[in-house]
Write a protein that holds these residues in place. Structure first.
Motif, short mmCIF file in Angstrom:
data_model
loop_
_atom_site.label_atom_id
_atom_site.label_comp_id
_atom_site.label_asym_id
_atom_site.label_seq_id
_atom_site.Cartn_x
_atom_site.Cartn_y
_atom_site.Cartn_z
N VAL A 47 0.83 -1.20 0.00
CA VAL A 47 0.00 0.00 0.00
C VAL A 47 0.86 1.25 0.00
O VAL A 47 0.65 2.18 -0.79
N THR A 48 1.85 1.30 0.88
CA THR A 48 2.66 2.51 1.04
C THR A 48 3.70 2.69 -0.05
O THR A 48 4.03 3.82 -0.42
N GLU A 49 4.24 1.58 -0.57
CA GLU A 49 5.30 1.67 -1.57
C GLU A 49 4.80 1.39 -2.98
O GLU A 49 5.60 1.32 -3.92
N ALA A 50 3.51 1.20 -3.14
CA ALA A 50 2.89 0.99 -4.46
C ALA A 50 3.54 -0.16 -5.22
O ALA A 50 3.90 -0.04 -6.40
N CYS A 51 3.68 -1.30 -4.55
CA CYS A 51 4.26 -2.48 -5.21
C CYS A 51 3.30 -3.66 -5.12
O CYS A 51 2.33 -3.64 -4.36
N LEU A 133 -7.63 -2.92 -12.30
CA LEU A 133 -6.34 -2.99 -11.62
C LEU A 133 -5.45 -1.82 -12.02
O LEU A 133 -4.79 -1.20 -11.19
N GLN A 134 -5.46 -1.50 -13.31
CA GLN A 134 -4.66 -0.37 -13.80
C GLN A 134 -5.19 0.97 -13.28
O GLN A 134 -4.42 1.83 -12.85
N THR A 142 -4.67 -0.04 -3.55
CA THR A 142 -4.27 -1.44 -3.62
C THR A 142 -5.49 -2.35 -3.49
O THR A 142 -6.31 -2.18 -2.59
N ILE A 143 -5.60 -3.32 -4.42
CA ILE A 143 -6.67 -4.32 -4.33
C ILE A 143 -6.08 -5.59 -3.72
O ILE A 143 -5.09 -6.12 -4.20
N ILE A 144 -6.70 -6.04 -2.64
CA ILE A 144 -6.25 -7.26 -1.95
C ILE A 144 -7.17 -8.41 -2.36
O ILE A 144 -8.36 -8.39 -2.08
N SER A 173 -0.26 -1.53 -12.21
CA SER A 173 -1.16 -2.24 -11.29
C SER A 173 -0.61 -2.19 -9.87
O SER A 173 0.58 -2.00 -9.64
N GLN A 174 -1.51 -2.38 -8.91
CA GLN A 174 -1.14 -2.33 -7.49
C GLN A 174 -2.07 -3.30 -6.76
O GLN A 174 -3.21 -2.97 -6.46
N ALA A 175 -1.56 -4.52 -6.49
CA ALA A 175 -2.42 -5.55 -5.91
C ALA A 175 -1.62 -6.51 -5.04
O ALA A 175 -0.40 -6.61 -5.14
N VAL A 176 -2.35 -7.22 -4.18
CA VAL A 176 -1.78 -8.28 -3.34
C VAL A 176 -2.67 -9.51 -3.48
O VAL A 176 -3.89 -9.42 -3.33
N VAL A 177 -2.07 -10.65 -3.81
CA VAL A 177 -2.81 -11.91 -3.89
C VAL A 177 -2.43 -12.76 -2.68
O VAL A 177 -1.25 -13.06 -2.46
N ILE A 178 -3.44 -13.12 -1.87
CA ILE A 178 -3.21 -13.91 -0.66
C ILE A 178 -3.94 -15.23 -0.80
O ILE A 178 -5.17 -15.28 -0.86
#
Length: 386
Positions: A47-51, A133-134, A142-144, A173-178
């Motif tokens: 979220v903070t580092e946009a990765c 996403l874009q 950020t999309i989790i 894009s800026q996302a996290v896949v858990i």
């Protein structure tokens, strides 16, 4: 009468705590080495580092994977309310790629107050997800993606996993896949093209250590020293709890119960039963409450193993030779005494040595029975202890 009212309030409080995952796992999250801290760092850095990031939460059912994840997401939504969005899928419901993309589109539309079309095709939903996403990446949002029962998504062509992880290769894009799974080798199910895009971060949810277990028991069973209860009652109640927790007999009870399943949820289930036996006249928990809960649990049928007799006979070869007929007759005695039973009624015309059976007692009961039997052969004791 007043003590009974206090006892009823205490019983309600303890039961509500045992049914509240947030209350249970919060004290286990303070350590920087906890899975809570590690997971929060992974997501918050995205979220903070946009990765982009991806991680797998692995452990047996009831080990607290979803509970800890929910705690982390709740904290992040509080810290970054306008920078995070959560999409939740479950492999039991959405393992079909078409169904999964449709559900993602539905949740994104609901989040951003857009019109969702049920008639949209697979390609339409896929392109919509990539476009969103874009757009979210450009807006620093950020999309989790939470994929529960992750191993079920790894079946088939894995188009959902590939599309998600491939879209995350984009700079915009800026996302996290858990992924959440009880299958420890879930990452090995991934195709080569999917695995190459996965970050290979894994968090293992192991049974709590003795220190964590002691801290958890004190946290759950102690009453607060505030206006909820009278000060004298709360102090006396907590003092009795400390005495119980320090008693070696109590530790033996907990060890016996956790011998078959050492997950947190299994422990909470046992504590709930023990608390329910609290004497309302005395108003306090006692060691007898935990003994009663354990004895009632031990009387329940256990499905600890499902094996065929032939497999058991072949796997336990000893220096003492017993003929196959002697061993088979001993096995028939176990069936007659209902220590083991057949799994089902199928294959009744089949030889009993090839029919799967289940154990109807716990390992702790079996061990206790062997120790109590003075004429038990030493060899049998050694076989059980190994």
């Amino acid at each position: 009468m007043e003590k009974q009212i206090e006892a009823e309030k205490a019983l309600i409080l303890l039961r509500s705590r045992l049914c509240d995952p947030n209350f249970i796992f919060k004290p286990l999250s303070h350590s920087p080495d906890s899975n809570y801290s590690k997971l929060k760092y992974i997501i918050s850095s995205s979220v903070t580092e946009a990765c982009n990031n991806s991680v797998l939460l692995l452990g047996p059912r009831g080990s607290g994977k979803i509970a800890v994840l929910d705690l982390v997401i709740e904290d992040l939504l509080r810290e970054f309310p306008d920078q995070t969005s959560v999409i939740k899928l479950n492999g039991l419901l959405h393992s079909d790629d078409n169904c999964a993309f449709k559900e993602i589109s539905r949740q994104i539309c609901l989040e951003h107050q857009l019109l969702f079309s049920k008639r949209a095709s697979f390609d339409d939903n896929s392109q919509f997800m990539i476009a969103m996403l874009q757009e979210c990446g450009l807006a620093h949002k950020t999309i989790i993606f939470v994929l529960d029962e992750f191993h079920l998504f790894a079946q088939g062509k894995q188009r959902l996993l590939y599309s998600l992880l491939d879209a995350m290769q984009s700079v915009t894009s800026q996302a996290v896949v858990i992924g959440v799974s009880c299958q420890l080798d879930a990452d090995q199910l991934l195709e080569k093209r999917v695995r190459s895009r996965f970050s290979h971060r894994k968090l293992l949810f192991l049974p709590p250590s003795q220190e964590d277990l002691q801290r958890l028991l004190e946290h759950v069973l102690s009453l607060p020293n505030d206006s909820t209860f009278s000060l004298d009652y709360a102090v006396e109640f907590n003092e009795k709890i400390k005495n119980i927790l320090s008693d070696k007999k109590f530790k033996d009870i907990i060890d016996t119960y956790l011998n078959s399943n050492s997950t947190v949820s299994n422990l909470l289930r046992f504590l709930f039963h023990a608390v329910s036996y609290m004497n309302m006249e005395s108003g306090f928990l006692s060691l007898e409450n935990f003994k009663t809960a354990l004895s009632n649990w031990m009387r329940q049928p256990k499905l600890d193993s499902i094996k065929e007799y032939k497999d058991v006979h072949d796997s336990f070869q000893t220096s003492d030779y017993y003929s196959r007929n002697v061993c088979l007759r001993a096995f028939e005695h176990l069936l007659q005494r209902e220590l083991v039973s057949f799994v089902d009624n199928k294959g009744q015309g089949q030889s009993i040595e090839f029919r799967p059976v289940k154990l109807l007692i716990s390992p702790a009961e079996l061990h206790h029975g062997l120790k109590s039997y003075r004429s038990c052969p030493v060899l049998l004791q050694k076989l059980f202890d190994r």
